[in-house]
Design an enzyme around this catalytic site. Structure first.
Site, short mmCIF file in Angstrom:
data_model
loop_
_atom_site.label_atom_id
_atom_site.label_comp_id
_atom_site.label_asym_id
_atom_site.label_seq_id
_atom_site.Cartn_x
_atom_site.Cartn_y
_atom_site.Cartn_z
N ILE A 107 0.84 -1.22 0.00
CA ILE A 107 0.00 0.00 0.00
C ILE A 107 0.87 1.26 0.00
O ILE A 107 0.37 2.36 0.14
CB ILE A 107 -0.94 -0.01 1.23
CG1 ILE A 107 -0.15 0.03 2.56
CG2 ILE A 107 -1.87 -1.21 1.20
CD1 ILE A 107 -1.04 0.21 3.78
N HIS A 123 -4.44 -4.30 -2.30
CA HIS A 123 -4.86 -3.99 -0.92
C HIS A 123 -5.03 -2.50 -0.69
O HIS A 123 -5.10 -2.06 0.46
CB HIS A 123 -3.82 -4.56 0.06
CG HIS A 123 -3.74 -6.06 -0.01
ND1 HIS A 123 -2.61 -6.76 0.37
CD2 HIS A 123 -4.63 -6.99 -0.43
CE1 HIS A 123 -2.82 -8.06 0.20
NE2 HIS A 123 -4.04 -8.22 -0.29
C1 BV8 Z 1 -10.54 -11.88 2.46
C2 BV8 Z 1 -3.53 -3.84 3.69
C3 BV8 Z 1 -12.81 -12.63 2.40
C4 BV8 Z 1 -3.70 -3.38 5.11
C5 BV8 Z 1 -3.23 -6.26 3.81
C6 BV8 Z 1 -7.43 -18.54 2.94
C7 BV8 Z 1 -6.43 -19.16 3.65
C8 BV8 Z 1 -5.90 -18.56 4.80
C9 BV8 Z 1 -6.38 -17.29 5.24
C10 BV8 Z 1 -7.37 -16.70 4.53
C11 BV8 Z 1 -7.89 -17.30 3.39
N1 BV8 Z 1 -8.83 -16.45 2.88
C12 BV8 Z 1 -8.95 -15.37 3.68
C13 BV8 Z 1 -8.07 -15.48 4.69
C14 BV8 Z 1 -7.90 -14.51 5.77
C15 BV8 Z 1 -6.88 -13.41 5.42
C16 BV8 Z 1 -5.50 -13.97 5.33
O1 BV8 Z 1 -4.99 -14.19 4.25
N2 BV8 Z 1 -4.88 -14.15 6.48
C17 BV8 Z 1 -3.51 -14.63 6.51
C18 BV8 Z 1 -2.69 -13.76 7.44
C19 BV8 Z 1 -3.52 -16.06 6.94
N3 BV8 Z 1 -7.22 -12.72 4.19
C20 BV8 Z 1 -8.10 -11.71 4.23
O2 BV8 Z 1 -8.69 -11.37 5.23
C21 BV8 Z 1 -8.36 -11.00 2.91
N4 BV8 Z 1 -9.77 -10.85 2.76
O3 BV8 Z 1 -10.14 -12.97 2.19
O4 BV8 Z 1 -11.87 -11.56 2.53
C22 BV8 Z 1 -14.13 -11.97 2.32
C23 BV8 Z 1 -14.91 -12.19 1.19
C24 BV8 Z 1 -16.17 -11.61 1.14
C25 BV8 Z 1 -16.63 -10.78 2.18
C26 BV8 Z 1 -15.82 -10.54 3.28
C27 BV8 Z 1 -14.56 -11.13 3.37
C28 BV8 Z 1 -7.76 -9.60 2.94
C29 BV8 Z 1 -6.27 -9.66 2.99
C30 BV8 Z 1 -5.68 -8.23 2.83
C31 BV8 Z 1 -5.17 -7.75 4.16
N5 BV8 Z 1 -4.51 -6.43 4.00
N6 BV8 Z 1 -2.70 -5.04 3.64
C32 BV8 Z 1 -2.43 -2.81 5.65
O5 BV8 Z 1 -1.36 -2.97 5.04
O6 BV8 Z 1 -2.52 -2.17 6.71
S1 BV8 Z 1 -2.23 -7.61 3.71
C33 BV8 Z 1 -0.65 -7.23 4.22
O7 BV8 Z 1 0.06 -8.47 4.14
C34 BV8 Z 1 0.16 -6.30 3.33
O8 BV8 Z 1 -0.52 -5.86 2.18
C35 BV8 Z 1 1.34 -7.20 2.90
O9 BV8 Z 1 1.88 -6.86 1.70
C36 BV8 Z 1 0.60 -8.46 2.83
C37 BV8 Z 1 1.22 -9.76 2.59
O10 BV8 Z 1 2.38 -9.85 3.33
P1 BV8 Z 1 3.75 -9.84 2.50
O11 BV8 Z 1 3.70 -8.73 1.52
O12 BV8 Z 1 3.97 -11.20 1.98
O13 BV8 Z 1 4.75 -9.44 3.61
P2 BV8 Z 1 5.50 -10.43 4.60
O14 BV8 Z 1 6.16 -9.59 5.62
O15 BV8 Z 1 4.59 -11.53 5.00
O16 BV8 Z 1 6.61 -11.12 3.66
C38 BV8 Z 1 7.65 -10.34 3.13
C39 BV8 Z 1 8.57 -11.30 2.42
O17 BV8 Z 1 9.60 -10.54 1.81
C40 BV8 Z 1 9.23 -12.31 3.32
O18 BV8 Z 1 9.01 -13.61 2.80
C41 BV8 Z 1 10.73 -11.95 3.27
O19 BV8 Z 1 11.56 -13.10 3.20
C42 BV8 Z 1 10.82 -11.19 1.98
N7 BV8 Z 1 11.85 -10.16 1.94
C43 BV8 Z 1 12.24 -9.33 2.95
N8 BV8 Z 1 13.20 -8.49 2.49
C44 BV8 Z 1 13.37 -8.77 1.16
C45 BV8 Z 1 12.51 -9.83 0.82
N9 BV8 Z 1 12.46 -10.35 -0.43
C46 BV8 Z 1 13.27 -9.81 -1.36
N10 BV8 Z 1 14.12 -8.78 -1.09
C47 BV8 Z 1 14.20 -8.25 0.13
N11 BV8 Z 1 15.06 -7.23 0.37
#
Ligand code: BV8
Ligand code: ZN
Length: 264
Positions: A107, A123
């Protein structure tokens, strides 16, 4: 690594539709903490608990304190080499009448700041706010978001201060304004899902950069691309649950790896 880079480049030279999914990792080298790294916590809250409709319902003033802090942290951040390489690749592919479609979970808008054009902000954007009443969307870079939030931009000790409704930003219509982002438990905007599905279904290469592949439905676009016959490339610092789907797997920093993969 050189052999796989050569294999990737040979394949990329024939790619006509390049789809991408990026996450917080591509912005890490710009100084923005990732979600599951140290950035996953704010004061005593897990981000995914305060980025939720439940938290907003309970205490919108506290949710705005969280977003006001993140806006404060993001205000001076600039795109890094990784964002820049992707913007250059898009420019080159467009000139060659090929398709580049970038879907981001981030975002921070750093892809747009780097010059990327065809960006789907799955997002939302931390620089947009939306009226809870009339749904009007504003571009807004005010930090603090209102004067009531002056000097609250820190992430350590909690404040006992309770913000009142009048401290929150308000729309011209009188409604309260919220961050125009997708919270956990909220549905994504249909037009963004449609664009992301189109990308996953039509691309012949799907590159995943800087995401733990844990958040859904974003992570599902990787499976979708794979099952539609695209080759999958993953560029990530740490292993991810999607690594088994990768035809090209690069573990390391996106700012180091992306410039090696594209001659631009
Ligand atoms: C929904 C905005 C349904 C807000 C964000 C199915 C299975 C499991 C769970 C669920 C599922 N379906 C739904 C869910 C629930 C949930 C979910 O996914 N939960 C997870 C935590 C298990 N999903 C939802 O709730 C979604 N909605 O499904 O709605 C629905 C339908 C109808 C009616 C009502 C509801 C909504 C999800 C969106 C949430 N909002 N962001 C805010 O930012 O404040 S998500 C948030 O996480 C950010 O956007 C972020 O980008 C995103 C994902 O995380 P990553 O980007 O992957 O970041 P992370 O830190 O995890 O990883 C970073 C990676 O980078 C690491 O691996 C690291 O090794 C690597 N890295 C680090 N440095 C470097 C690097 N790589 C390369 N170079 C580097 N230098
Ligand atoms: Zn309004």
């Amino acid at each position: 690594m050189n052999n796989i880079i050569k294999k990737f480049k040979d394949y990329f030279s024939n790619v006509r539709y390049f789809g991408l999914l990026t996450g917080a990792g591509i912005s890490a080298e710009s100084g923005i903490p990732t979600f599951r790294g140290a950035g996953g916590l704010w004061r005593s809250y897990k981000c995914q608990n305060i980025s939720s409709p439940q938290a907003w319902e309970k205490d919108p003033g506290l949710v705005w304190e969280f977003y006001n802090y993140r806006r404060y942290c993001m205000l001076d951040k600039k795109p890094n080499v990784g964002h820049g390489v992707l913007a250059s690749v898009e420019e080159k592919m467009t000139m060659e009448n090929k398709t580049f479609s970038l879907v981001t979970q981030n975002i921070d808008d750093l892809h747009l700041d780097a010059g990327s054009k065809n960006v789907t902000r799955l997002h939302g954007s931390i620089w947009q706010i939306r009226c809870c009443a009339c749904k009007k969307i504003y571009n807004n870079r005010d930090v603090p978001i209102t004067s009531a939030y002056e000097n609250t931009q820190f992430d350590k000790e909690a404040t006992s201060h309770k913000f009142k409704k009048e401290d929150l930003p308000h729309c011209d219509c009188g409604g309260v304004l919220r961050p125009h982002v997708v919270w956990f438990g909220e549905a994504l905007e249909q037009h963004n899902v449609t664009q992301a599905v189109h990308t996953a279904e039509k691309c012949d290469l799907f590159m995943v950069v800087g995401t733990s592949c844990l958040v859904h439905p974003a992570a599902q676009f990787i499976n979708m691309a794979k099952s539609n016959g695209a080759k999958v490339a993953i560029v990530n610092l740490d292993p991810t649950p999607a690594d088994g789907m990768a035809d090209f797997l690069f573990h390391g920093k996106s700012g180091d790896i992306l410039p090696q993969l594209f001659d631009c």
